[in-house]
Motif scaffolding. Structure first.
Motif, short mmCIF file in Angstrom:
data_model
loop_
_atom_site.label_atom_id
_atom_site.label_comp_id
_atom_site.label_asym_id
_atom_site.label_seq_id
_atom_site.Cartn_x
_atom_site.Cartn_y
_atom_site.Cartn_z
N MET A 1 0.83 -1.20 0.00
CA MET A 1 0.00 0.00 0.00
C MET A 1 0.87 1.25 0.00
O MET A 1 0.37 2.37 0.10
N GLY A 2 2.17 1.08 -0.08
CA GLY A 2 3.09 2.22 -0.14
C GLY A 2 3.26 2.96 1.17
O GLY A 2 3.67 4.11 1.18
N LEU A 3 2.92 2.32 2.25
CA LEU A 3 2.96 2.98 3.55
C LEU A 3 3.78 2.17 4.56
O LEU A 3 3.36 1.93 5.68
N CYS A 4 4.98 1.80 4.13
CA CYS A 4 5.86 0.95 4.96
C CYS A 4 5.90 1.36 6.42
O CYS A 4 5.80 0.54 7.31
N PHE A 5 6.08 2.66 6.61
CA PHE A 5 6.30 3.17 7.96
C PHE A 5 5.10 3.04 8.88
O PHE A 5 5.22 3.23 10.09
#
Ligand code: FES
Length: 130
Positions: free
Chosen positions: A72-76
């Motif tokens: 989802m492109g939200l690793c952090f």
């Protein structure tokens, strides 16, 4: 390996049927989409996924379907979970551990209250204009 009795097989069938129903989107008014990319899994998305299934089962939430997606492109903020439900804003929850997953089921899906301290973002479809 122990032999299965007819009752064991029936129990197994019922459990699998229920699990399949939780993934069937037909007639459902809510969707829970869990990011299960590599970083999501590394951060505990599988445990959150299982907690969603278990809590939905325990609380009798049958109007929601549960799905998995990739990165989802939200690793952090992994594990990340997008929740779409009729009558509620679409939201992305971040840092969804097992306890948070259970809160999302009870508060958001069942009682229509946002779990405000874990809202991370709105889905990109709300941001991108045609
Ligand atoms: S690799 Fe982490 S969100 Fe895609």
């Amino acid at each position: 390996m122990a032999k299965l009795t007819l009752d064991d097989l029936r129990k197994l069938r019922d459990e699998k049927k229920q699990a399949m129903n939780q993934r069937d989107a037909e007639g459902k008014t809510a969707q829970v989409i869990i990011g299960m990319g590599t970083c999501g899994i590394a951060a505990g998305a599988k445990a959150a996924f299982d907690a969603f299934l278990d809590e939905m089962d325990k609380t009798g939430v049958t109007h929601a379907t549960i799905k998995q997606t990739g990165c989802m492109g939200l690793c952090f903020s992994e594990p990340t979970v997008e929740v779409k439900m009729e009558g509620m804003p679409d939201v992305v929850y971040g840092n969804v551990d097992e306890d948070t997953a259970r809160r999302i089921v009870r508060d958001h899906l069942k009682n229509k209250t946002l779990v405000s301290d874990h809202i991370f973002d709105k889905p990109s479809t709300d941001i991108i204009k045609d």
